[in-house]
Design a protein around this motif. Structure first.
Motif, PDB file in Angstrom:
ATOM      1  N   PHE A   1      15.783  -0.853   5.449  1.00 38.25           N
ATOM      2  CA  PHE A   1      15.052   0.139   4.662  1.00 38.25           C
ATOM      3  C   PHE A   1      14.030  -0.481   3.715  1.00 38.25           C
ATOM      4  N   ARG A   2      13.847  -1.794   3.761  1.00 37.17           N
ATOM      5  CA  ARG A   2      12.938  -2.438   2.814  1.00 37.17           C
ATOM      6  C   ARG A   2      11.486  -2.017   2.999  1.00 37.17           C
ATOM      7  N   GLY A   3      11.140  -1.568   4.186  1.00 32.72           N
ATOM      8  CA  GLY A   3       9.766  -1.127   4.414  1.00 32.72           C
ATOM      9  C   GLY A   3       9.469   0.270   3.924  1.00 32.72           C
ATOM     10  N   ALA A   4      10.498   1.015   3.499  1.00 34.74           N
ATOM     11  CA  ALA A   4      10.276   2.385   3.011  1.00 34.74           C
ATOM     12  C   ALA A   4       9.348   2.348   1.796  1.00 34.74           C
TER      13      ALA A   4
ATOM     14  N   GLY B   1       6.181   0.871   7.062  1.00 41.56           N
ATOM     15  CA  GLY B   1       6.008   1.363   5.699  1.00 41.56           C
ATOM     16  C   GLY B   1       5.821   2.855   5.610  1.00 41.56           C
ATOM     17  N   GLU B   2       6.241   3.601   6.629  1.00 44.96           N
ATOM     18  CA  GLU B   2       6.080   5.052   6.630  1.00 44.96           C
ATOM     19  C   GLU B   2       7.320   5.721   6.042  1.00 44.96           C
TER      20      GLU B   2
ATOM     21  N   LEU C   1       0.830  -1.204   0.000  1.00 47.02           N
ATOM     22  CA  LEU C   1       0.000   0.000   0.000  1.00 47.02           C
ATOM     23  C   LEU C   1       0.860   1.247   0.000  1.00 47.02           C
ATOM     24  N   ARG C   2       1.884   1.281   0.846  1.00 45.15           N
ATOM     25  CA  ARG C   2       2.754   2.454   0.927  1.00 45.15           C
ATOM     26  C   ARG C   2       3.479   2.681  -0.403  1.00 45.15           C
TER      27      ARG C   2
END
Length: 368
Positions: free
Chosen positions: A281-284, A252-253, A99-100
């Motif tokens: 940083f994979r959730g960026a 994911g923010e 989604l992010r």
């Protein structure tokens, strides 16, 4: 979902370009009388495929550079409904990382159109999105509160308030910068999941199981605290600012440029290897492995592997990254308490905090 009067023809074209604007939901009653029809009626097969394509393209390229030829030639109704179906798919995804990433891609696509708009159209768009924007000759201006809300998450240094022209509580910017600020507003809006019932989620997970499994492979869940890469680190000893940065990325923010640099430099000096730092940083929402690896190598290989020095506490405070009074968004009640170590007069650096919490006799961190 609120139902409004059917939109005018001109607005139908507007909502096809910007389907996230308030009022676009009035198209649902006109185009798809029931959600069930959108989910499984053969008449909406092309809409569903376009929706999958929107999500798939964003997962592969969150920069928004990947074009969708089929979307550019689709009818306005198909474009809007495919956007809605994409949001439904993302509501059924097992975590928020897709989604992010999709929110970043959709916002950048909108920016590509907004940057060529005339100032009056830009002002109208901003008003529809909920931001006051006044045209002032060749420029536009935002109230300072709106500017800060839009600019703080942006990583580029030129968007800092100290670099802007401020007059009577308003910040004046050119068309390009105004479009970039509105891009951030769109990203923030679309980063929130669509509220749907459990029944709809179950139906999507059953009907779109193959697509959702593929999406999970394209955008894996962010690495959490228990990852093997942090085995030689002690995250529970991290200062509150570093813990907050990691939680933001895992959720994911977006994290500012200064925050990303501080986190990478801190992890390197604390003992993490390059792979561990990249994984962090994979959730960026705009994660790009190639770019991230290049930046991590630049930060960590300086001075024959010593790397850049992480910013001091005073610098973190300047960039709004210090959490001396505790983190109100922390998941644990203990983290909500004031951090006494942060108020020690001799504490000037986040690495001091980390090392001061080592048990006596503990081995030193493994160098990165």
């Amino acid at each position: 979902m609120a139902i409004r009067r059917p939109p005018a023809i001109a607005e139908r074209a507007l909502f096809a370009e910007y389907p996230f604007l308030p009022g676009a939901e009035s198209l649902v009653q006109e185009l798809a009388p029931s959600l069930r029809e959108l989910l499984d009626d053969p008449a909406f097969r092309r809409v569903r495929e376009l929706g999958r394509s929107r999500v798939r393209a964003a997962s592969d390229d969150p920069s928004g550079a990947t074009g969708m030829a089929e979307l550019s030639v689709a009818a306005p109704d198909e474009r809007f409904l495919s956007f809605l179906y994409a949001r439904l798919l993302l509501a059924a995804a097992p975590h928020r990382a897709p989604l992010r990433r999709w929110a970043v891609a959709e916002a950048k696509l909108a920016f590509a159109r907004l940057r060529t708009s005339d100032l009056e159209s830009l002002g109208d768009f901003a008003g529809r999105l909920g931001y006051e924007l006044a045209v002032e000759g060749p420029e536009v201006s935002f109230p300072i509160e709106a500017y800060l809300k839009l600019a703080v998450p942006i990583r580029e240094a030129e968007f800092r308030l100290a670099s802007q022209r401020l007059s009577r509580g308003r910040v004046s910017v050119g068309r390009e910068r105004a479009a970039r600020l509105l891009q951030e507003g769109i990203r923030s809006l679309l980063s929130e999941p669509l509220e749907v019932t459990e029944e709809v989620v179950r139906a999507l997970r059953e009907g779109e199981s193959e697509f959702l499994a593929d999406l999970a492979e394209r955008v894996p869940a962010p690495t959490g605290r228990g990852s093997a890469g942090f085995a030689r680190l002690f995250p529970e000893r991290f200062p509150p600012c570093i813990r907050k940065m990691r939680r933001m990325l895992n959720a994911g923010e977006n994290l500012s440029h200064s925050g990303r640099f501080a986190l990478a430099a801190f992890l390197h000096r604390a003992g993490a290897d390059a792979e561990t730092i990249v994984d962090s940083f994979r959730g960026a929402p705009d994660f790009d492995e190639g770019i991230t690896r290049y930046q991590v190598e630049h930060i960590t290989r300086r001075n024959e592997g010593q790397g850049y020095e992480p910013p001091e506490c005073a610098t973190l405070r300047t960039h709004g990254l210090c959490l001396r009074d505790g983190d109100p968004d922390a998941p644990l009640p203990a983290d909500r308490l004031r951090e006494p170590l942060c108020f020690e007069p001799t504490l000037r650096h986040p690495l001091q905090y980390y090392r001061s919490r080592e048990p006596r006799g503990a081995p030193p961190p493994v160098p990165g």
